[in-house]
Design a protein around this motif. Structure first.
Motif, PDB file in Angstrom:
ATOM      1  N   MET A  29     -32.964  12.960  15.771  1.00  0.00           N
ATOM      2  CA  MET A  29     -32.625  11.437  15.522  1.00  0.00           C
ATOM      3  C   MET A  29     -32.816  11.275  16.586  1.00  0.00           C
ATOM      4  N   ILE A  30     -33.844  10.355  16.376  1.00  0.00           N
ATOM      5  CA  ILE A  30     -33.932   9.085  17.527  1.00  0.00           C
ATOM      6  C   ILE A  30     -33.386   8.692  18.230  1.00  0.00           C
ATOM      7  N   MET A  31     -33.151   8.372  20.057  1.00  0.00           N
ATOM      8  CA  MET A  31     -31.927   7.700  20.428  1.00  0.00           C
ATOM      9  C   MET A  31     -32.213   7.929  21.603  1.00  0.00           C
ATOM     10  N   GLU A 198     -36.243   7.953  22.502  1.00  0.00           N
ATOM     11  CA  GLU A 198     -36.943   9.361  22.500  1.00  0.00           C
ATOM     12  C   GLU A 198     -36.794  10.719  20.959  1.00  0.00           C
ATOM     13  N   ASN A 199     -37.626  11.268  21.099  1.00  0.00           N
ATOM     14  CA  ASN A 199     -37.108  12.247  19.213  1.00  0.00           C
ATOM     15  C   ASN A 199     -36.034  12.914  20.091  1.00  0.00           C
ATOM     16  N   ILE A 200     -34.970  13.224  19.801  1.00  0.00           N
ATOM     17  CA  ILE A 200     -34.180  14.579  20.359  1.00  0.00           C
ATOM     18  C   ILE A 200     -33.469  14.883  18.805  1.00  0.00           C
ATOM     19  N   TRP A 201     -33.353  16.518  19.383  1.00  0.00           N
ATOM     20  CA  TRP A 201     -31.962  17.273  18.781  1.00  0.00           C
ATOM     21  C   TRP A 201     -30.889  17.512  19.129  1.00  0.00           C
ATOM     22  N   VAL A 202     -30.625  16.832  17.904  1.00  0.00           N
ATOM     23  CA  VAL A 202     -28.621  17.104  18.180  1.00  0.00           C
ATOM     24  C   VAL A 202     -28.418  18.242  16.747  1.00  0.00           C
ATOM     25  N   PRO A 203     -27.635  19.019  18.134  1.00  0.00           N
ATOM     26  CA  PRO A 203     -26.825  20.099  17.577  1.00  0.00           C
ATOM     27  C   PRO A 203     -25.777  19.722  17.206  1.00  0.00           C
ATOM     28  N   GLU A 204     -25.792  21.145  15.607  1.00  0.00           N
ATOM     29  CA  GLU A 204     -23.853  20.583  15.154  1.00  0.00           C
ATOM     30  C   GLU A 204     -23.206  20.801  15.889  1.00  0.00           C
ATOM     31  N   GLN A 205     -21.969  19.894  15.706  1.00  0.00           N
ATOM     32  CA  GLN A 205     -20.705  20.370  15.700  1.00  0.00           C
ATOM     33  C   GLN A 205     -20.289  22.233  16.316  1.00  0.00           C
ATOM     34  N   SER A 206     -20.319  22.425  15.323  1.00  0.00           N
ATOM     35  CA  SER A 206     -19.917  23.894  15.260  1.00  0.00           C
ATOM     36  C   SER A 206     -21.080  24.498  16.460  1.00  0.00           C
ATOM     37  N   LEU A 207     -21.775  24.451  16.426  1.00  0.00           N
ATOM     38  CA  LEU A 207     -23.245  24.811  17.029  1.00  0.00           C
ATOM     39  C   LEU A 207     -22.755  25.283  18.391  1.00  0.00           C
ATOM     40  N   VAL A 208     -21.995  23.530  19.041  1.00  0.00           N
ATOM     41  CA  VAL A 208     -21.751  23.199  20.633  1.00  0.00           C
ATOM     42  C   VAL A 208     -20.733  23.221  20.231  1.00  0.00           C
ATOM     43  N   ASP A 209     -19.832  23.872  19.954  1.00  0.00           N
ATOM     44  CA  ASP A 209     -18.209  24.322  19.696  1.00  0.00           C
ATOM     45  C   ASP A 209     -18.039  26.002  20.124  1.00  0.00           C
ATOM     46  N   GLU A 210     -19.096  26.488  19.308  1.00  0.00           N
ATOM     47  CA  GLU A 210     -19.305  28.128  19.518  1.00  0.00           C
ATOM     48  C   GLU A 210     -19.833  27.651  20.856  1.00  0.00           C
TER      49      GLU A 210
END
Lengths: 412, 306
Positions: A29-31, A198-210
């Motif tokens: 994402m661009i954020m 900036e270009n940002i890689w936003v992790p999936e919720q489930s990845l963060v939850d783990e």
């Protein structure tokens, strides 16, 4: 062209050159930095967000308010009456065991100073973002004097070079904070980060939850069923024990932070360290010590100078003495260390120089301090070139003026 | 003969051994309050005499949970405690702030106003003893006109009127605010129960006897409290969503001097040549009472016209 100015465009890092890395279970994402910080709080499932606006932090709490009111985030968001009250409310919710997030900046952080001490000494976990700006006379631009002057409040402090680093560091910080019951402040630069996309890689919720499970109660919370009193007057014979326990845990932060970063790398694919060393080895003659976004600028400039290295501080408090010494292990004794300060602590040395001197006590490096970029002044490649020029020609026939402490854009 | 009202606490919710001074109002106030709130209550205490009375680490006078917090932000701390309890499904656990007048009228004023404005579901108790007593009798904005404190000593006695906290709190349009006196226990306990059973931000301001601060005989704390109400220095009233209701109309004409002459902090006012000051206090008190009557009437009139 100015004598120490060079064409730097060809030295800038190019993602295309390196090849496009796709992180699995992430969305690209661009954020803006502030949006990334708010996104991180959501991904970390912060449950309580007391808020108060202050430039340039405001869009963090605006974003969080939007996420909560639209149902994207399950949290209690409260518009408070001041930063002092924000931090007091954060303290109250943490005492009962909620995962807390908030953000502030400059005067807001100064105003909350009293509560910062209370939160840390109550040993409450929470993560807070500070978007760095200095004190009055009014200035809303990038400067780290606000957070650096809170270094003795007992909070752990990380400084993010990129907004990706800010997002990722917030996730790591909850692990560290909840494990040690010490609050963490994640600092990003005003405007250069907060309002820059900036270009940002936003992790999936489930990845963060783990990686970061939902907050579990420890049994030490105020729960109303089993009455406890916390924070009452502590006589001298007991007070010391609390500080001792705090001190012991603070001593483990550096190692724990490394551990958590390593686990983070395995889980998310991005590597972080307490400090980052670039081109530091037996051949290095000069090391620039930097924090936050100006590190990127400096990294670009030093690519032209094989004898110049860079040490970026990511963990600032507790100061990563061990990591710094390890990073400089191969640095020759006659090398120069130059600290680049985006802060003014009302003292001779800037905050980085003070800490580096302490960390390198007994080593005989020649050290110079450079005030640059205070009050939001851009630290451009030219500024970095000026610093390097002065160091390079300090003993030349040109008689370049170089003091132990320099204001690079004011003094010549 | 059966007493008119039995205020003997049968099931104490405090432990014995409070650290209050003799004749202090805090202990009596908190005993009654705790007996009404029950054990599953979280008390939030800013710096105040009660921080000490509640007991130093690791003691707890209350059979309830106590969060000691910073002077300026008890209502904000309580906001966080409330939100967290709510999130954990404990919406029925009362959160009660126990603060002094300094922590309410002065340093905690903004935080209290913020919590009132947001309508936080908190019961706020202010024990108004009219000065910073825990630090040794310094003037607060609740200190009465004419009183001597260590920061308004001798001829430098306080020459400004205390802040109308109830008027300001009431203006927040909160569901319930009331004054209470330990000398009117039935009234006070009724108000405590009503405050407990009301949702939203509620505030009770209780007249706080303080023998060391007011220079009074500890045995006379309740007597002086009664005289404060009878002389209209501390009227008993409630404010419900901007509507005032007076709870006690003194039957006899009780001059302020009856209450003031028992308090050493006003002793200098009874010296020859200071009669005009006493007269000024009497006039101000009468005017405040008339204003209260008028405010009550406004509410009644509005209600009748709606």
């Amino acid at each position: 062209m100015n004598k120490y100015q060079t064409d730097y465009t060809d030295t800038l890092d190019s993602t295309a050159e390196k090849g496009f890395v796709k992180y699995p279970r992430h969305e690209s994402m661009i954020m803006k930095g502030n949006f990334a910080a708010a996104e991180a709080a959501k991904l970390c499932r912060a449950g309580f967000i007391p808020a108060y606006p202050i430039t340039p932090q405001t869009s963090i709490v605006e974003q969080l308010s939007e996420k909560v009111s639209s149902g994207k985030m399950d949290a209690t968001y409260i518009n408070m009456d001041s930063e002092h009250s924000v931090f007091a409310a954060a303290m109250g919710a943490a005492i009962v065991g909620e995962r807390v997030f908030t953000a502030t900046s400059g005067q807001g952080l100064f105003y909350a100073h009293e509560v910062l001490h209370a939160i840390a000494h109550f040993r409450l976990p929470m993560v807070v973002c500070n978007v760095g700006r200095p004190s009055i006379p009014w200035n809303i631009w990038s400067d780290q004097s606000d957070s650096l002057s809170q270094r003795d409040t007992g909070w752990i402090q990380f400084y993010g070079e990129s907004s990706q680093e800010v997002l990722d560091t917030i996730i790591q910080s909850y692990i560290i904070s909840e494990k040690l019951e010490i609050p963490v402040m994640v600092v990003l630069d005003a405007f250069y980060q907060s309002h820059t996309s900036e270009n940002i890689w936003v992790p999936e919720q489930s990845l963060v939850d783990e990686f970061l499970p939902k907050k579990k109660l420890t049994g030490k919370e105020v729960n109303a069923e089993e009455p406890i009193a916390i924070g009452g007057l502590i006589p001298p014979e007991h007070y010391e024990k609390f500080n001792y326990a705090f001190w012991k845990d603070m001593n483990t932060v550096e190692n724990l932070s490394t551990e958590v970063s390593d686990r983070f790398e395995k889980h998310f694919g991005r590597k972080y360290q307490n400090v980052e060393a670039v081109n530091i080895g037996p051949h290095t003659k000069t090391v620039l010590v930097t924090m936050s976004s100006l590190s990127t600028t400096a990294k670009g400039v030093i690519r032209k100078y094989p004898e110049v290295g860079l040490l970026k501080l990511r963990l600032f408090k507790p100061f990563p003495k061990k990591s710094v010494n390890e990073a400089l292990k191969e640095l020759p004794g006659d090398a120069v260390i130059a600290c680049v300060e985006r802060n003014f602590m009302g003292d001779h040395f800037g905050a980085i120089m003070q800490e580096m001197k302490r960390a390198l006590y007994s080593k005989n490096y020649t050290m110079y301090d450079f005030y640059a970029g205070v009050g939001g002044k851009d630290v451009s490649p030219i500024t970095i070139e000026k610093i390097l020029y002065k160091i390079r020609n300090r003993s030349s026939a040109d008689k370049v003026h170089l003091d132990e402490v320099n204001w690079i854009d004011i003094e010549n | 003969m059966e007493p008119l009202y039995d205020f003997v606490i049968k099931d104490e919710k405090v432990h014995p051994g409070a650290l209050s001074c003799r004749g202090c109002g805090w202990s009596l106030l908190v005993r009654h309050l705790a007996s009404i709130m029950g054990e599953e209550t979280v008390y939030v205490v800013p710096a105040s005499c009660f921080s000490i009375i509640a007991g130093p680490y690791p003691m707890n006078e209350l059979k309830g949970s106590v969060v000691h917090t910073i002077f300026a932000a008890a209502p904000a701390t309580a906001t966080g405690v409330r939100a967290a309890l709510d999130r954990q499904g404990k919406k029925d656990v009362p959160v009660v702030v126990l603060a002094g007048d300094g922590g309410t009228f002065d340093i905690g004023f903004q935080s209290m106003s913020g919590a009132a404005t947001r309508g936080e579901n908190i019961l706020y108790i202010v024990n108004n003893n009219g000065a910073y007593m825990n630090t040794g009798i310094q003037t607060s904005s609740a200190t009465p006109f004419g009183a001597v404190t260590t920061t308004n000593p001798g001829p430098g006695y306080k020459k400004t009127w205390p802040k109308d906290l109830m008027g300001i709190v009431g203006a927040h349009n909160i569901p319930y605010a009331a004054t209470g006196s330990l000398a009117f226990m039935e009234d006070l306990r009724t108000k405590m129960a009503r405050a407990r059973d009301t949702k939203g931000f509620r505030l009770l301001m209780i007249d706080g006897p303080c023998p060391p601060g007011h220079k009074t005989d500890p045995a006379l704390s309740i007597t002086i409290g009664r005289l404060a109400v009878e002389s209209k220095l501390f009227p008993l009233f409630e404010i419900e969503h901007l509507n005032y209701k007076i709870n006690h109309y003194p039957e006899r004409d009780c001059p302020v001097t009856e209450c003031m002459k028992l308090q050493g902090r006003f002793r200098h006012l009874f010296k020859e040549g200071n009669e005009h000051i006493v007269k000024e206090i009497q006039e101000h008190t009468d005017k405040t009472w008339s204003r209260l009557l008028a405010l009550e009437k406004i509410g009644q009139t509005l209600e009748a016209t709606v």
